[in-house]
Design a protein around this motif. Structure first.
Motif, PDB file in Angstrom:
ATOM      1  N   GLY A  12       0.839  -1.196   0.000  1.00  0.00           N
ATOM      2  CA  GLY A  12       0.000   0.000   0.000  1.00  0.00           C
ATOM      3  C   GLY A  12       0.875   1.248   0.000  1.00  0.00           C
ATOM      4  N   PHE A  13       0.386   2.282   0.661  1.00  0.00           N
ATOM      5  CA  PHE A  13       1.079   3.581   0.710  1.00  0.00           C
ATOM      6  C   PHE A  13       2.534   3.426   1.164  1.00  0.00           C
ATOM      7  CE2 PHE A  13       1.948   7.349   3.495  1.00  0.00           C
ATOM      8  CZ  PHE A  13       2.030   8.312   2.509  1.00  0.00           C
ATOM      9  N   GLY A  41       4.245   0.486   1.675  1.00  0.00           N
ATOM     10  CA  GLY A  41       4.971  -0.551   0.936  1.00  0.00           C
ATOM     11  C   GLY A  41       5.572   0.041  -0.330  1.00  0.00           C
ATOM     12  N   PHE A 100       5.192  -8.979  -1.502  1.00  0.00           N
ATOM     13  CA  PHE A 100       3.988  -9.792  -1.292  1.00  0.00           C
ATOM     14  C   PHE A 100       2.913  -8.878  -0.721  1.00  0.00           C
ATOM     15  CE2 PHE A 100       1.400 -11.902   2.034  1.00  0.00           C
ATOM     16  CZ  PHE A 100       0.538 -12.562   1.175  1.00  0.00           C
ATOM     17  N   ASP A 101       1.703  -8.990  -1.258  1.00  0.00           N
ATOM     18  CA  ASP A 101       0.539  -8.313  -0.682  1.00  0.00           C
ATOM     19  C   ASP A 101      -0.607  -9.322  -0.703  1.00  0.00           C
ATOM     20  OD1 ASP A 101      -0.384  -5.082  -0.277  1.00  0.00           O
ATOM     21  OD2 ASP A 101      -2.012  -6.525  -0.644  1.00  0.00           O
ATOM     22  N   ALA A 102      -1.470  -9.272   0.307  1.00  0.00           N
ATOM     23  CA  ALA A 102      -2.612 -10.189   0.361  1.00  0.00           C
ATOM     24  C   ALA A 102      -3.483 -10.012  -0.883  1.00  0.00           C
ATOM     25  CB  ALA A 102      -3.416  -9.928   1.621  1.00  0.00           C
ATOM     26  N   ASN A 103      -3.423  -8.842  -1.468  1.00  0.00           N
ATOM     27  CA  ASN A 103      -4.181  -8.566  -2.680  1.00  0.00           C
ATOM     28  C   ASN A 103      -3.220  -8.490  -3.879  1.00  0.00           C
ATOM     29  OD1 ASN A 103      -5.683  -7.567  -4.766  1.00  0.00           O
ATOM     30  ND2 ASN A 103      -6.623  -5.902  -3.581  1.00  0.00           N
ATOM     31  N   THR A 136       2.284  -3.555   6.664  1.00  0.00           N
ATOM     32  CA  THR A 136       0.880  -3.990   6.691  1.00  0.00           C
ATOM     33  C   THR A 136       0.147  -3.350   7.869  1.00  0.00           C
ATOM     34  OG1 THR A 136       1.681  -5.900   7.913  1.00  0.00           O
ATOM     35  CG2 THR A 136       1.316  -6.210   5.550  1.00  0.00           C
ATOM     36  N   LEU A 168      -1.143  -7.013  12.197  1.00  0.00           N
ATOM     37  CA  LEU A 168      -0.436  -8.094  11.482  1.00  0.00           C
ATOM     38  C   LEU A 168       1.084  -8.067  11.708  1.00  0.00           C
ATOM     39  CD1 LEU A 168      -2.304  -7.810   8.060  1.00  0.00           C
ATOM     40  CD2 LEU A 168      -2.553  -9.656   9.739  1.00  0.00           C
ATOM     41  N   GLN A 189       3.704 -11.462  11.318  1.00  0.00           N
ATOM     42  CA  GLN A 189       4.560 -11.452  10.125  1.00  0.00           C
ATOM     43  C   GLN A 189       6.040 -11.308  10.500  1.00  0.00           C
ATOM     44  OE1 GLN A 189       2.596  -8.463   7.672  1.00  0.00           O
ATOM     45  NE2 GLN A 189       1.265 -10.018   6.771  1.00  0.00           N
ATOM     46  N   PRO A 196       3.295   0.851  14.675  1.00  0.00           N
ATOM     47  CA  PRO A 196       3.836   0.392  15.951  1.00  0.00           C
ATOM     48  C   PRO A 196       4.300  -1.054  15.825  1.00  0.00           C
ATOM     49  CG  PRO A 196       1.437   0.553  16.032  1.00  0.00           C
ATOM     50  CD  PRO A 196       1.832   0.992  14.668  1.00  0.00           C
ATOM     51  N   THR A 200      10.335   1.244  11.947  1.00  0.00           N
ATOM     52  CA  THR A 200      10.366   2.421  11.057  1.00  0.00           C
ATOM     53  C   THR A 200       9.945   3.696  11.795  1.00  0.00           C
ATOM     54  OG1 THR A 200       9.827   0.932   9.243  1.00  0.00           O
ATOM     55  CG2 THR A 200       9.743   3.264   8.749  1.00  0.00           C
ATOM     56  N   PRO A 233      -6.471   4.869   5.962  1.00  0.00           N
ATOM     57  CA  PRO A 233      -6.942   3.577   5.434  1.00  0.00           C
ATOM     58  C   PRO A 233      -8.005   2.997   6.379  1.00  0.00           C
ATOM     59  CG  PRO A 233      -4.537   3.693   5.350  1.00  0.00           C
ATOM     60  CD  PRO A 233      -4.995   4.932   6.063  1.00  0.00           C
ATOM     61  N   TRP A 281      -8.801   0.151   7.545  1.00  0.00           N
ATOM     62  CA  TRP A 281      -8.438  -0.779   8.623  1.00  0.00           C
ATOM     63  C   TRP A 281      -8.066  -0.046   9.915  1.00  0.00           C
ATOM     64  CZ3 TRP A 281      -3.511   0.103  10.193  1.00  0.00           C
ATOM     65  CH2 TRP A 281      -2.599   0.621   9.263  1.00  0.00           C
ATOM     66  N   HIS A 326       5.116   7.655  17.012  1.00  0.00           N
ATOM     67  CA  HIS A 326       6.332   8.383  16.612  1.00  0.00           C
ATOM     68  C   HIS A 326       6.723   9.380  17.703  1.00  0.00           C
ATOM     69  CE1 HIS A 326       7.091   7.335  12.405  1.00  0.00           C
ATOM     70  NE2 HIS A 326       5.848   7.555  12.067  1.00  0.00           N
ATOM     71  N   PHE A 351      13.052   8.388   4.753  1.00  0.00           N
ATOM     72  CA  PHE A 351      12.971   6.923   4.660  1.00  0.00           C
ATOM     73  C   PHE A 351      14.299   6.344   4.164  1.00  0.00           C
ATOM     74  CE2 PHE A 351       8.568   8.415   4.309  1.00  0.00           C
ATOM     75  CZ  PHE A 351       8.069   7.802   5.443  1.00  0.00           C
TER      76      PHE A 351
HETATM   77  N1  LIG Z   1       6.677   5.493   9.053  1.00  0.00           N
HETATM   78  C1  LIG Z   1       5.761   6.286   8.543  1.00  0.00           C
HETATM   79  O1  LIG Z   1       6.008   7.475   8.377  1.00  0.00           O
HETATM   80  C2  LIG Z   1       4.419   5.743   8.150  1.00  0.00           C
HETATM   81  C3  LIG Z   1       3.505   6.503   7.402  1.00  0.00           C
HETATM   82  C4  LIG Z   1       2.269   5.923   7.063  1.00  0.00           C
HETATM   83  C5  LIG Z   1       1.968   4.619   7.459  1.00  0.00           C
HETATM   84  N2  LIG Z   1       2.870   3.914   8.198  1.00  0.00           N
HETATM   85  C6  LIG Z   1       2.626   2.522   8.631  1.00  0.00           C
HETATM   86  O2  LIG Z   1       2.708   1.660   7.486  1.00  0.00           O
HETATM   87  C7  LIG Z   1       1.894   0.515   7.682  1.00  0.00           C
HETATM   88  C8  LIG Z   1       0.972   0.361   6.482  1.00  0.00           C
HETATM   89  O3  LIG Z   1       0.200   1.525   6.357  1.00  0.00           O
HETATM   90  P1  LIG Z   1      -0.285   2.040   4.922  1.00  0.00           P
HETATM   91  O4  LIG Z   1      -0.674   3.456   5.114  1.00  0.00           O
HETATM   92  O5  LIG Z   1       0.719   1.677   3.892  1.00  0.00           O
HETATM   93  O6  LIG Z   1      -1.604   1.161   4.724  1.00  0.00           O
HETATM   94  P2  LIG Z   1      -2.264   0.711   3.331  1.00  0.00           P
HETATM   95  O7  LIG Z   1      -3.649   0.332   3.673  1.00  0.00           O
HETATM   96  O8  LIG Z   1      -2.028   1.740   2.296  1.00  0.00           O
HETATM   97  O9  LIG Z   1      -1.430  -0.590   2.932  1.00  0.00           O
HETATM   98  C9  LIG Z   1      -1.498  -1.792   3.640  1.00  0.00           C
HETATM   99  C10 LIG Z   1      -1.316  -2.922   2.630  1.00  0.00           C
HETATM  100  O10 LIG Z   1      -1.253  -4.158   3.350  1.00  0.00           O
HETATM  101  C11 LIG Z   1      -1.941  -5.143   2.560  1.00  0.00           C
HETATM  102  N3  LIG Z   1      -2.306  -6.258   3.434  1.00  0.00           N
HETATM  103  C12 LIG Z   1      -3.391  -6.384   4.238  1.00  0.00           C
HETATM  104  N4  LIG Z   1      -3.365  -7.573   4.868  1.00  0.00           N
HETATM  105  C13 LIG Z   1      -2.224  -8.202   4.460  1.00  0.00           C
HETATM  106  C14 LIG Z   1      -1.618  -9.441   4.754  1.00  0.00           C
HETATM  107  N5  LIG Z   1      -2.179 -10.297   5.626  1.00  0.00           N
HETATM  108  N6  LIG Z   1      -0.448  -9.753   4.147  1.00  0.00           N
HETATM  109  C15 LIG Z   1       0.124  -8.914   3.251  1.00  0.00           C
HETATM  110  N7  LIG Z   1      -0.420  -7.737   2.915  1.00  0.00           N
HETATM  111  C16 LIG Z   1      -1.565  -7.373   3.521  1.00  0.00           C
HETATM  112  C17 LIG Z   1      -3.116  -4.393   1.980  1.00  0.00           C
HETATM  113  O11 LIG Z   1      -3.651  -5.078   0.844  1.00  0.00           O
HETATM  114  C18 LIG Z   1      -2.483  -3.056   1.633  1.00  0.00           C
HETATM  115  O12 LIG Z   1      -1.988  -3.034   0.310  1.00  0.00           O
HETATM  116  C19 LIG Z   1       1.182   0.749   9.015  1.00  0.00           C
HETATM  117  O13 LIG Z   1       1.904   0.095  10.019  1.00  0.00           O
HETATM  118  C20 LIG Z   1       1.264   2.252   9.228  1.00  0.00           C
HETATM  119  O14 LIG Z   1       1.241   2.629  10.590  1.00  0.00           O
HETATM  120  C21 LIG Z   1       4.084   4.455   8.524  1.00  0.00           C
END
Ligand SMILES: NC(=O)c1ccc[n+]([C@@H]2O[C@H](COP(=O)([O-])OP(=O)(O)OC[C@H]3O[C@@H](n4cnc5c(N)ncnc54)[C@H](O)[C@@H]3O)[C@@H](O)[C@H]2O)c1
Length: 347
Positions: free
Chosen positions: A15-16, A18, A38-41, A76, A80, A84, A100, A125, A166, A168, A184, A299
């Protein structure tokens, strides 16, 4: 001994964040090469794999079984992360876990213990540590520019409500904004003071009566070194929220003041006059979008620290213990709000 070959990297969740990490590793991190995602989708992972010329694995087990992957980035939903991370460690992979770290302190402890057992590195991260203004603030504090830190007022105020994140993040098992985002801040406070949490008292709520997770919180905390801290976190400020208060902190030292805006300027006052000590170049969200290299700077610094640590066989700049202590403080805030009692974390 320093590793000379490039490390192979896998990313779990596309997602965002990843996509952010894949781009960061593929384009900016030295000594590492993207191998697979790998993504669940699969509709989400396949276009990412095609864009970078890497594999889209159909299962987590498939990704973790690859011999060309040394380390994985877990990107994710929060609940999860622990399962993982444990699966990746069991497969002998170094892990960079998104914040977290896990949804209980016991799970954080298990991840740390299993990582040690397997001889792999565990990092979190906490990319706020790599932002320009935060980095400069840490450097100046460590040099004694404002003397010993005594008081902090930390802000994490986002506009728009839970619908902006998102979906979730509104599910009960992901707990809320304080845990998911202001984690953070809990980490930055520990990092800047070089101290740990002694006590936490909190009040948590949501302005949205339909919400099943927390969205707004205030915590009053003390650190072991006597620093007093207030953290105000909310994901539901009426737009456009307050200026300079997305990831910011007002810091009182024995000899001076600091006002950090992680997305703007770092201001310092040591002689009766406010001065700009650092400035964050703005991200071009409208033009270059979320993969703007300016956004990826923090990053890149963060991932590079992890990769260098693996290659040089030493602890990463952010450890599993850092992740665990932030989780402990955030969960203690929820517990304090539930029980009405101050929670003693460390003596
Ligand atoms: N460090 C940062 O600055 C920062 C910024 C934003 C988000 N985050 C963190 O990043 C993580 C993801 O957030 P996001 O905003 O990318 O969410 P997102 O919803 O955009 O992406 C999550 C992805 O995980 C996939 N997913 C769901 N279940 C799964 C599984 N069982 N196995 C594999 N893939 C699976 C979903 O299909 C989706 O593509 C969270 O922990 C969030 O707190 C960190």
């Amino acid at each position: 001994m320093t590793e000379t070959r490039d490390l192979g990297i896998g990313v779990i969740g596309c997602g965002f964040m990843g996509k952010t990490q894949v781009e960061t590793v593929a384009k900016f991190v030295k000594g590492a090469t993207m191998k697979a995602v790998f993504d669940a989708n699969p509709e989400i992972s396949q276009p990412v794999a095609a864009k970078y010329g890497i594999a889209a694995e159909k299962t987590l087990a498939g990704l973790l079984a690859r011999g060309d992957i040394d380390a994985v980035f877990i990107e994710t939903p929060h609940f999860l992360h622990a399962e993982q991370a444990l699966a990746a460690i069991a497969a002998g992979k170094h892990v960079m876990i998104e914040k977290p770290m896990a949804h209980s302190v016991a799970l954080c402890d298990e991840i740390i213990a299993k990582g040690k057992e397997k001889g792999v590195l565990v990092s979190i991260t906490f990319s706020q540590r790599s932002r320009t203004c935060n980095l400069k603030a840490k450097e100046l504090i460590d040099q004694g520019a404002i003397g010993r830190v005594r008081q902090i007022l930390d802000f994490h105020l986002l506009a728009g409500g839970l619908v902006k994140f998102p979906k979730w993040q509104s599910d009960k098992e992901n707990l809320g904004i304080l845990f998911g985002h202001a984690i953070h801040c809990f980490d930055r406070i520990r990092w800047l003071t070089g101290s740990d949490y002694a006590t936490v008292y909190g009040k948590c709520m949501s302005m949205d009566p339909q919400a099943v997770v927390e969205a707004s919180s205030m915590a009053l905390m003390t650190m072991l070194d006597g620093t007093v801290v207030t953290l105000w976190s909310s994901g539901e400020m009426p737009p456009p929220s307050f200026p300079r208060r997305e990831f910011s902190a007002m810091i009182v030292g024995e000899k001076g003041l600091m006002d950090i805006d992680a997305y703007g300027e770092l201001l310092i006052n040591t002689s009766g006059k406010w001065e700009v000590a650092a400035k964050q170049e703005p991200v071009d969200w409208a033009g270059k979008g979320f993969l703007d290299p300016v956004r990826l700077q923090s990053f890149t610094r963060h991932a590079q620290g992890f990769i260098d640590a693996i290659r040089e066989n030493r602890q990463p700049p952010v450890t599993g213990w850092d992740g665990r202590q932030a989780v402990a403080a955030a969960l203690a805030t929820y517990e304090s709000s539930r029980t009405g009692k101050e929670i003693v974390l460390n003596k």
